[in-house]
Write an enzyme that holds these catalytic residues in place. Sequence first.
Site, PDB file in Angstrom:
ATOM      1  N   CYS A  32     -11.075 -13.118  22.686  1.00 42.69           N
ATOM      2  CA  CYS A  32     -10.090 -12.111  23.116  1.00 42.69           C
ATOM      3  C   CYS A  32      -9.750 -11.179  21.957  1.00 42.69           C
ATOM      4  CB  CYS A  32      -8.810 -12.783  23.614  1.00 42.69           C
ATOM      5  SG  CYS A  32      -9.032 -13.899  25.009  1.00 42.69           S
ATOM      6  N   CYS A  59      -2.778  24.980  -3.345  1.00 42.40           N
ATOM      7  CA  CYS A  59      -2.606  26.438  -3.278  1.00 42.40           C
ATOM      8  C   CYS A  59      -3.296  26.973  -2.024  1.00 42.40           C
ATOM      9  CB  CYS A  59      -3.174  27.125  -4.524  1.00 42.40           C
ATOM     10  SG  CYS A  59      -4.947  26.871  -4.715  1.00 42.40           S
ATOM     11  N   ASP A  71      -0.869   0.927 -16.995  1.00 35.17           N
ATOM     12  CA  ASP A  71      -1.764  -0.169 -16.585  1.00 35.17           C
ATOM     13  C   ASP A  71      -2.358   0.076 -15.204  1.00 35.17           C
ATOM     14  OD1 ASP A  71      -1.249  -1.676 -18.916  1.00 35.17           O
ATOM     15  OD2 ASP A  71       0.593  -2.467 -18.045  1.00 35.17           O
ATOM     16  N   ASP A 100      -2.134  -7.172 -20.409  1.00 38.21           N
ATOM     17  CA  ASP A 100      -1.456  -6.166 -21.221  1.00 38.21           C
ATOM     18  C   ASP A 100      -0.478  -6.911 -22.141  1.00 38.21           C
ATOM     19  OD1 ASP A 100      -0.318  -3.592 -22.005  1.00 38.21           O
ATOM     20  OD2 ASP A 100       1.389  -4.205 -20.788  1.00 38.21           O
ATOM     21  N   CYS A 134      -8.157 -16.915  23.030  1.00 36.26           N
ATOM     22  CA  CYS A 134      -9.129 -17.444  22.074  1.00 36.26           C
ATOM     23  C   CYS A 134      -9.628 -16.321  21.185  1.00 36.26           C
ATOM     24  CB  CYS A 134     -10.294 -18.113  22.783  1.00 36.26           C
ATOM     25  SG  CYS A 134     -11.310 -16.958  23.725  1.00 36.26           S
TER      26      CYS A 134
END
Length: 795
Positions: free
Chosen positions: A84, A14, A694, A493, A81
Amino acid sequence: MKKVAHIGITGMTCAACSNRIERGLNRMDGVSANVNLAMEKAKVDYDDQQIKPNDITGEIEKLGYGVTSERMNLAITGMTCAACATRIEKGLNRLPGIRSANVNLATESATVHYQPGFVELEDVFEKVRKLGYKAALKNDAPDEAKSKEIRGKRNKLILSAIVSLPLLLTMVTHLPFYHGPVPMLLMNPWFQFALASVVQFYIGWPFYNGGARALMNKSANMDVLVALGTSAAYFYSVVETLRYQFAGVHHPDLYFETSAVLITLVLLGKYMETRAKRQTTAAITELMDLQAKEASRIVDGTEELVPIDRVNVGDLLRVRPGEKIPVDGVLVEGESAVDESMITGESLPVVKRPEDKLIGATVNTTGSFIMKAEKVGKDTALAGIVRIVEEAQGSKAPIQRLADSISGIFVPIVIVIAVFVFAVWLAAIQPGQWNAALAAAISVLVIACPCALGLATPTSIMVGTGKAAEQGILFKGGEFLETTQNLQSIMFDKTGTITNGKPEVTDIVLFGDWDKNAVLRCAAAAERASEHPLAKAIVSAYSNDDLPDVDHFETLTGLGITASVSGNQILIGTRRLMKQNDISIHQALDDSLNLESDGKTVMFVAVGGKLQAVIAVADTIKDSSVSAIEALKARGISVYMVTGDNQRTAEAIAKKVGIDHVFAEVLPEDKAKKVQELQSQGLSVAMVGDGINDAPALAVADIGMAIGTGADVAIEAADITLVGGELMHVSKALDLSKKTMRNIRQNLFWALFYNTVGIPVAALGLLAPWVAGAAMAFSSVSVVANSLRLKRMKV
């Protein structure tokens, strides 16, 4: 300096919200803000000398709102490497407006989360360029670019090998067992100089370029080590050549072959490493290959074959037997059987009729049908799977922090060691013998390389998550792959996870003056607006279409529903619901207890404040539930079941599948509390579920596993998605995690052991520089090769 940012804000409801944010921002020094509620954006003028972007977004978040961020995936070129990758990552994270940046050496990519209002794409590109590398938006189909890179490295390697071969032959003369002739031309210092110069400055120029850029950015990487080591050998040889020419030195100490062979060996190692790394990304390529390349679109009754990227939402598509379903959609005409095994794991084709959902990349096996496209491009199920796998492969596991920390200081330490070794040899071990001191220092420089350390974790993560995806297990990140190995308890569950989630009405016991048809008709009308599986079972049980109108319907979470049907006030739900409404169920207790003892869910139906019937619903247990629970218990995992069902029904189901610990009559909002109860006991807990209710428990658990056939919000909240809903995948996820982490520890051990042992051996002068170079070149290859072993692991 004055700047303007347009910030996306979430959570405003709002005008009071927008005013609150506006006042909060305007109280900050150097900030002038205007918040637009309709556009959900804030225009912020700020002085970047007085305040930082993170302070502004932090203030918005402190007020209780969110700040939108976007993600970009970049392809990074020029990295050699781990140093870097670490440098780019640190540089990007220092950019104003960057929330997080993660650079992956193995995939040569970066994932950047940023705030669009504060940073632009070009700012990110420019930062990477200043650090000495190149960045571009990651191509969705990078195969051609990768193939071109591999061809380029191969061609340079071949040229380097050809030019270095004559120099390598000169090395043979130093071997004690060789007494044969050697062409005089090969022994000429100027001839060696010419060949070595080609290798050093043409083929080896990227090492100089990369090393110089690293040093200019106050850092150091593998390029610095290679450039220093080979330059020392090359320029020492140049001095000896000049002494040969102008100072009458007849037997100059030349190391031209050392510098050239070192560069060749490094190129060989990098070429093999690139080829091996490409195999680690095979999972993404294989997933993308599952998608159809073309679709038969129907326009004004005429069929036309179009590329898949030209299919739009709402298009009608013809799918013939044997063809892949091009996109996600719904069947509108015809009937067929579809092989959905690549998504659901179900081996038998599923019959599809009008209004049934279709999944892109699955295979139509029998009939021809017309479908309507609903999700295309990046919105399809397959694209979602690819996205999850890509994000997981580009993420970092916590164990990688060790490697990152070491890589950041590795090269400077090696350079210091090399200088110290040179000085000790020159002053104490062989005083005045520059060649011996130089050889030892060069060996130290070239045998040490942070590449193996940097590749140890990401390559294993890439292969491990790719292997998991092949099995229908989608890890959302490397941190979840690492955490899963430590799980001690798993909570399931019941409905839709342990059971099939498709319950059926089995019994209707009457206690009033209504008959079964009247009870079922009224209950079906009341439950028609509910999405609960039990409600769908009641609606399906009433086969007629003459359902009365419902004037009012309300879901009472965890209790049941209330509705007004044809002027009758109806309550359908649990004992607790009946008790809350003062409805007597005494006469139904014996029947309900007997039904619950059989593992059935009992719902009480009251009309007008009086109990009319008990409806029993049974849900079948998944075929894999029993074996999945046994597999977890065999691994020492404590297994729990949580459900809103009453205790008796829950215990009956748990007993059938072999679960010893049951939480029953748990309201959806309390599932997360049950997870926290176990965590408070010091246990690492996973939650496995499929429903919207869940989602809180999945988010709270150490690892949330969502059944892939369940609700989207559950999948979004979870850390691992089990694509087909196969519960055996839970134990497979544990095995994959343990085997991948064991592989990472092996990689880290050998990378650290290699440098810990190799550097002292080289310092003692026990390794010729070219041997040290070969060892360095193949150290990275060995790490990647060990990671690739995961592709053959059995789960």
